[in-house]
Design an enzyme around this catalytic site. Structure first.
Site, PDB file in Angstrom:
ATOM      1  N   GLU A   1      43.395 -47.329  38.597  1.00  0.00           N
ATOM      2  CA  GLU A   1      42.729 -46.446  39.560  1.00  0.00           C
ATOM      3  C   GLU A   1      43.672 -45.948  40.653  1.00  0.00           C
ATOM      4  OE1 GLU A   1      41.544 -49.374  38.565  1.00  0.00           O
ATOM      5  OE2 GLU A   1      39.802 -48.773  37.384  1.00  0.00           O
TER       6      GLU A   1
ATOM      7  N   HIS B   1      30.719 -54.202  39.213  1.00  0.00           N
ATOM      8  CA  HIS B   1      30.490 -52.811  38.785  1.00  0.00           C
ATOM      9  C   HIS B   1      29.492 -52.100  39.691  1.00  0.00           C
ATOM     10  CE1 HIS B   1      32.687 -53.884  35.196  1.00  0.00           C
ATOM     11  NE2 HIS B   1      32.581 -52.664  34.721  1.00  0.00           N
TER      12      HIS B   1
END
Lengths: 320, 327
Positions: free
Chosen positions: B54, B123
């Site tokens: 990321e 998540h």
């Protein structure tokens, strides 16, 4: 070399290094007089800056790190506007918003000076992606240190640049020190360049205190990036002659190490070469040094005479 | 009108913007795999898969945005933003200001969050307030497919970095989207239901919870107005203030935790600028200061529910001094 730009002569290289050294000495002098913002100097690393930047074309772009004064000056930055930025004046390259640690200069193709170690590595693939998709011959040069090479983002950056075939010339200035820690404590092996092979990338290690050698290596490396549109890693083996930041402190450094590297000072080495070959006389050298010092005196006068930004502009430019 | 999910609305927005502007491109983990129609339409230069990294995805977007492209990056799940905080907060958010305006960062960071899928805390973490707190960024969190489309188009055209949060529970719920150009400017809240006695202020999926609560309240004779913030930064203060000045009461509802959340900001705004109009204290109904659980009953307990909103609004209207928290 770019057809529009002749290769710099050895005298050009020396002159550029002397200007960088004079700039850093001016910063140090301001600091000793104080109060003055904390700065990280690049004394000892002038050959890398001048050698690499001299190999670039006008449309190439640069990302660099907190020891960026050499890179910017080698690129043609106005030392007055640089000093003004360091001093927080409105005439600085970033209107006094950056300070010494984050100077960018779009007109010179300098996208970023990152003081987040590795920040320059994270943005470099994106800048190169723009070059790839928007056309043009330009390449992207990313200067970082051995400290940044020990961060995960170094590996992410090289991997993506290689997978995506991005025209990035990665230049690691391995200056032996990572803030207050010697690299021997933090990394395996001595060199960064071999790590490039893991990413399918060619690399080269050069004596970073030899401006001519750096110029030659950087010219070869940049030519390869230009031709292949693929990344390349150039490692310059050099030394940070002053402490991590001003005020100067090297009490934690082995004095023998300092002496070894001072004996390889990049400016002294080129001066001796030019004196020995007869390209430069003692008088000529003194004149060059005086010119550099005078330029920095003028820069200092400009910066200190410049106004501070108006506090009413505090929040201007946060958003487009 | 056509019926589509938020996912489809987002894809339509990106595709339309890519048609409109050749500088728009999209990349991220699985973008080219899962959005194959975009890949087919625009090719591998503009629709790209990335490594599962990321930091470099966000950094590459920032570098590309600074130098002429307009990237949309998909970072999948909001907790993964922690890997990209440096690039988003320190680079994309700050470098325009730090460069004295030399560079802009027109980029969109898309990510999913919120309860409903029982994916658990790594998540699901409603991080939107972190980015509201960071200068230079804008933050969007829509509640309807039409807004997903219109706000994504606005985000892509914006010259600033925009964090675009998709509440997972809304991803595959169909809704009506107008034909043709749909564009929702950043910074404009929507009044989803008009009312006179209490204002329910929310965003993302809890807007629908507020609307359900407003139905129940209406049956009980209480008139509730429902405001969907849509954009958390810039915050549409005018719409919030106008509504609460009218109703005199406010319940702020969101799933993110309370401390320093968007609800705290709205509450402070009301105390600073609508104090004279308030007939009762402002109430916040939020998620707890706990990681999001996975087990479905716990996840539901984590998320503000309609009955709690009804209870809070009823007590406010009755001027009861005590409003029990939902947890």
């Amino acid at each position: 070399m770019h057809p529009s730009r002749p290769a710099p002569t050895r005298l050009d290289l020396l002159g550029a290094m002397l200007r960088i050294r004079a700039y850093e000495e001016k910063i140090v002098a301001f600091h000793e007089r104080g109060p003055f913002p904390h700065v990280c100097t690049s004394v000892g690393q002038e050959a890398t800056a001048v050698g690499v930047v001299s190999a670039l074309h006008p449309d190439d772009q640069i990302l660099t790190n907190h020891r960026s004064a050499g890179h910017l000056l080698a690129r043609g930055a106005d030392p007055g506007r640089l000093l003004a930025e360091v001093m927080g004046r409105s005439t600085g390259y970033c209107k006094g918003r950056s300070g010494t640690l984050h100077i960018s200069a779009k007109e010179l193709g300098v996208i970023l000076t990152s003081t987040i170690v590795g920040g320059e590595l994270s943005l470099a693939p994106g800048v190169a992606l723009s070059r790839s998709l928007l056309g043009g011959e330009g390449i992207v040069v990313c200067f970082f240190g051995d400290g940044a090479a020990c961060e995960g983002i170094f590996h992410e950056s090289l991997n993506l640049a290689s997978v995506w075939n991005l025209p990035v010339l990665y230049v690691c200035e391995n200056n032996q020190w990572q803030a207050f820690v010697h690299r021997k404590e933090t990394m395996v092996g001595d060199h960064i360049a071999p790590w490039a092979a893991s990413y399918g990338m060619d690399s080269l290690t050069v004596d970073g205190n030899d401006a001519e050698a750096v110029l030659e290596a950087a010219t070869r490396a940049a030519a390869q990036v230009r031709a292949t549109r693929r990344p390349f890693l150039l490692e310059a083996w050099t030394y940070r002659q002053r402490g991590h930041m001003e005020p100067h402190d090297q009490s934690y450094v082995d004095p023998a190490e300092i002496q070894t590297w001072l004996a390889k000072d990049p400016i002294a080495r080129l001066e001796e070469r030019l004196l020995a070959s007869g390209e430069l006389t003692r008088e000529g050298l003194e004149a060059l040094r005086a010119d550099a010092r005078a330029a920095m005196e003028a820069a200092a006068d400009f910066a200190t005479a410049s106004p501070y930004p108006d506090p009413s502009e505090l929040t201007a430019g946060v958003y487009a | 009108m056509s019926l589509m999910t938020a996912h489809e609305a987002l894809d339509q927005a990106v595709a339309e913007e890519m048609h409109r502007d050749a500088r728009v491109l999209m990349f991220g983990e699985g973008v080219a795999t899962k959005r194959k129609h975009l890949l087919d339409a625009f090719g591998p230069q503009r629709v790209r898969n990335t490594p599962l990294a990321e930091g470099i995805i966000a950094g590459t977007a920032a570098g590309a945005a600074a130098t002429g492209l307009r990237p949309v990056v998909d970072l999948l799940f909001a907790p993964f933003l922690c890997f990209a905080m440096d690039e988003i907060v320190n680079s994309a958010g700050k470098l325009r200001y730090m460069s004295g305006g030399q560079f802009s960062f027109p980029m969109v960071v898309l990510t999913m969050t919120g309860g409903g899928w029982t994916v658990g805390a790594q998540h699901n973490h409603n991080l939107e307030a972190w980015f509201v707190h960071s200068p230079g960024l804008k933050v969007v969190m829509p509640s309807t497919p039409e807004d997903f489309k219109g706000l994504m188009k606005a985000a892509i055209r914006d010259e600033n970095p925009v964090l675009f949060f998709m509440d997972m529970a809304l991803a595959f719920v169909p809704g009506e989207v107008a034909e043709g150009e749909v564009f929702v400017p950043l910074g404009q809240a929507a009044i989803r239901r008009e009312g006179t006695e209490v204002t329910l202020i929310s965003y993302a999926k809890t807007v629908h919870t507020c609307l359900a609560a407003a139905e129940t309240l209406a049956e009980q004779g209480v008139s509730a107005e429902v405001i969907d913030l849509r954009t958390l930064k810039p915050l549409d203060e005018a719409t919030i203030l106008a509504s609460v000045r009218k109703t005199g009461r406010a319940v702020v509802v969101h799933e993110a935790s309370r401390l320093c959340g968007v609800g705290a900001e709205v509450t402070a705004l009301l105390s600073e600028q609508a104090f004279d109009a308030l007939k009762a204290p402002v109430v916040r109904l939020t998620g707890p200061d706990a990681p999001a659980p996975s087990s479905y009953p716990l996840e539901q307990a984590f998320t503000p529910q309609a009955d709690a909103i009804v209870q809070a609004a009823t007590q406010l209207v009755a001027r009861s001094p005590e409003v029990a928290p939902i947890w």
